[in-house]
Motif scaffolding. Structure first.
Motif, short mmCIF file in Angstrom:
data_model
loop_
_atom_site.label_atom_id
_atom_site.label_comp_id
_atom_site.label_asym_id
_atom_site.label_seq_id
_atom_site.Cartn_x
_atom_site.Cartn_y
_atom_site.Cartn_z
N GLY A 191 0.84 -1.20 0.00
CA GLY A 191 0.00 0.00 0.00
C GLY A 191 0.87 1.24 0.00
N GLU A 192 0.23 2.37 0.25
CA GLU A 192 0.96 3.65 0.23
C GLU A 192 1.59 3.89 1.60
N ASP A 193 2.88 4.23 1.58
CA ASP A 193 3.64 4.36 2.83
C ASP A 193 4.42 5.67 2.84
N PRO A 194 3.71 6.80 3.00
CA PRO A 194 4.41 8.08 2.93
C PRO A 194 5.31 8.30 4.13
N ARG A 195 6.40 9.03 3.91
CA ARG A 195 7.30 9.38 5.02
C ARG A 195 6.85 10.69 5.64
N LEU A 201 -4.62 13.22 0.55
CA LEU A 201 -5.82 13.04 1.37
C LEU A 201 -5.93 11.64 2.01
N MET A 202 -5.88 10.58 1.18
CA MET A 202 -6.21 9.26 1.73
C MET A 202 -5.23 8.79 2.81
N PRO A 203 -3.90 8.92 2.60
CA PRO A 203 -3.02 8.52 3.70
C PRO A 203 -3.24 9.33 4.97
N TYR A 204 -3.67 10.59 4.82
CA TYR A 204 -3.97 11.39 6.01
C TYR A 204 -5.20 10.81 6.71
N VAL A 205 -6.21 10.47 5.91
CA VAL A 205 -7.44 9.89 6.46
C VAL A 205 -7.11 8.60 7.23
N THR A 206 -6.33 7.72 6.62
CA THR A 206 -6.07 6.42 7.27
C THR A 206 -5.21 6.60 8.52
N GLN A 207 -4.32 7.61 8.50
CA GLN A 207 -3.49 7.83 9.69
C GLN A 207 -4.30 8.43 10.84
N VAL A 208 -5.32 9.20 10.52
CA VAL A 208 -6.23 9.69 11.57
C VAL A 208 -7.01 8.48 12.12
N ALA A 209 -7.48 7.64 11.21
CA ALA A 209 -8.29 6.48 11.64
C ALA A 209 -7.49 5.53 12.54
N VAL A 210 -6.19 5.41 12.27
CA VAL A 210 -5.37 4.47 13.04
C VAL A 210 -4.80 5.12 14.31
N GLY A 211 -5.08 6.42 14.47
CA GLY A 211 -4.67 7.11 15.70
C GLY A 211 -3.29 7.75 15.64
N LYS A 212 -2.69 7.81 14.45
CA LYS A 212 -1.36 8.44 14.34
C LYS A 212 -1.47 9.96 14.22
N ALA A 326 -7.84 0.84 1.44
CA ALA A 326 -6.87 1.76 2.05
C ALA A 326 -6.79 1.50 3.56
N TRP A 327 -7.96 1.29 4.17
CA TRP A 327 -8.00 1.06 5.62
C TRP A 327 -7.44 -0.32 5.99
N ASN A 328 -7.76 -1.30 5.17
CA ASN A 328 -7.25 -2.66 5.40
C ASN A 328 -5.72 -2.66 5.43
N TRP A 329 -5.10 -1.93 4.51
CA TRP A 329 -3.63 -1.82 4.48
C TRP A 329 -3.13 -1.10 5.73
N GLN A 330 -3.75 0.06 6.05
CA GLN A 330 -3.25 0.88 7.15
C GLN A 330 -3.40 0.15 8.50
N LYS A 331 -4.52 -0.53 8.69
CA LYS A 331 -4.70 -1.17 10.02
C LYS A 331 -3.79 -2.38 10.18
N GLN A 332 -3.48 -3.05 9.08
CA GLN A 332 -2.53 -4.18 9.17
C GLN A 332 -1.09 -3.71 9.29
#
Ligand code: NAD
Ligand code: UFG
Length: 341
Positions: A191-195, A201-212, A326-332
């Motif tokens: 998946g997408e792994d920004p530094r 937008l989407m990596p920001y969304v998933t990082q909010v969802a995962v609590g980062k 996107a969420w499946n990748w981020q949560k794993q």
């Protein structure tokens, strides 16, 4: 079995394309300096497909090393993903962006000339349409005035390829203008792994969802769009990757330069992304409305008819698929590839 060199192939779009090329029966060679990626992505590509990738750690601008790669392998076509892509960073460090994104192109073209490789596909961007063209964008529109150095590197690289193909009629070039790739492989393994802090937008969304991150700021809610937030043509990265397989089939059978938009043709707003993400993943996403972001266009999306007509490609996945994957990748992988699992 034709062999495809993916320059910058360990990155977000390159790794998904590697999976689809391997599944379609192509041999895949990847060269990457890991400026924005990790070899772990390619290990996982091999795990997903059960097939091997020939992997080189190399800066594409290193002409000697690049020539070795071209000489060691019988390369049928190149896909040029190798570039820096952060719009804001390109404004702060224009020379670094021109040096990297233009030199990688010139080095590839020289190595191809030296070894007689005739086929290349380039990762361009909808950003080359600039601000002047009206939506939906079609490929015959003139390139516009770009708003940042990153965009100019894409416009300039397109010009370089067009000139090279004009001078050598046996060259075959496909310029792919991506719209907004999001999502991840359904396995959740790549998946997408920004530094650092995500720009997109989407990596920001998933990082909010995962609590980062605390909270998503939606940039602007007074645009002249369906709900006041910006609209974009979001495309599932697996659909995009499959578009590359079709582009490879095409580039191997044609000469000259051809341009294709890779998008869905359907715009969605930031608000719709948030709603879909919350609904399909049964998550509440902390978000607020903030000011507009400098340089953002209210809306842009593709006319994707040409790719369907000439490549036989169109997107299959929905916005819900994009948000789910996107969420499946981020949560794993809460820390991306840094913590292997
Ligand atoms: P990415 O950063 O994940 O992938 C780019 C890869 O190129 C990375 O693995 C990086 O390490 C590598 N790279 C950069 N410079 C290199 C060099 N000199 N030598 C070797 N490797 C180098 O980005 P991505 O999202 O996969 O994008 C791939 C291409 O598509 C880029 O050219 C990007 O500009 C373009 N593009 C991306 C988007 C998007 O929204 N993701 C949109 C339009 C165009
Ligand atoms: N957005 C927010 N909050 C955020 C991040 C983004 O509201 O925290 C909004 C933006 O304002 C925009 C939308 O989400 O309306 C999409 O923004 P992205 O940054 O994900 O994508 P852009 O459309 O701005 O940029 C993309 C690529 C660039 C490319 C550009 C034009 O990331 O590489 O399209 O093609 F240059």
């Amino acid at each position: 079995m034709a062999a495809i060199l993916l320059a910058g192939g360990a990155g977000y779009i390159g790794s998904h394309t590697a999976v689809e090329l391997l599944n379609a029966g192509y041999a895949v060679i990847v060269a990457d300096n890991y400026a924005n990626s990790s070899p772990e992505a390619i290990r996982r590509v091999e795990e997903i497909t059960g097939k091997q990738v020939k992997l080189y750690e190399a800066d594409i601008r290193d002409d000697k090393k690049l020539l070795e790669i071209f000489r060691e392998n019988q390369i049928d076509a190149v896909i040029h993903f190798a570039g820096l892509k952060a719009v804001g960073e390109s404004v702060a460090k224009p020379v670094m962006y021109y040096r990297n994104n233009i030199d990688t192109t010139l080095s590839l073209l020289e190595a191809m000339q030296e070894t007689g490789v005739k086929n290349i596909i380039f990762s361009s961007s909808a950003t080359v349409y600039g601000e002047e063209n009206s939506v939906p964008y079609t490929e015959e529109m003139k390139r516009g005035v770009c708003t940042n150095p990153y965009g100019w590197t894409k416009a300039m690289t397109e010009q370089i390829f067009e000139d090279a193909a004009k001078a050598d009629p046996s060259l075959s070039v496909v310029l792919l203008r991506y719209f907004n790739p999001i999502g991840a492989h359904p396995s959740g393994r790549i998946g997408e792994d920004p530094r650092g802090i995500p720009n997109n937008l989407m990596p920001y969304v998933t990082q909010v969802a995962v609590g980062k991150r605390e909270c998503l700021t939606i940039f602007g809610h007074d645009y002249p769009t369906k709900d006041g937030t910006c609209t974009r043509d979001y495309i599932h990265v697996v659909d995009l990757a499959k578009g590359h397989v079709k582009a490879v089939d095409y580039v191997l059978r044609h000469n000259g330069t051809e341009i294709f938009n890779l998008g869905t043709g359907t715009p969605y707003s930031v608000k719709e992304i948030v709603e879909s993400f919350e609904r399909v993943n049964a998550i509440k996403l902390n978000h607020v409305y903030g000011n507009r972001r400098l340089g953002d266009l209210a809306e842009f999306y593709a006319n994707a008819d040409k790719a369907e007509r000439l490549l036989g490609w169109k997107t299959e996945k929905t916005l819900d698929d994009m948000c789910r994957d996107a969420w499946n990748w981020q949560k794993q992988n809460p820390d991306g590839y840094r913590k292997s699992n």
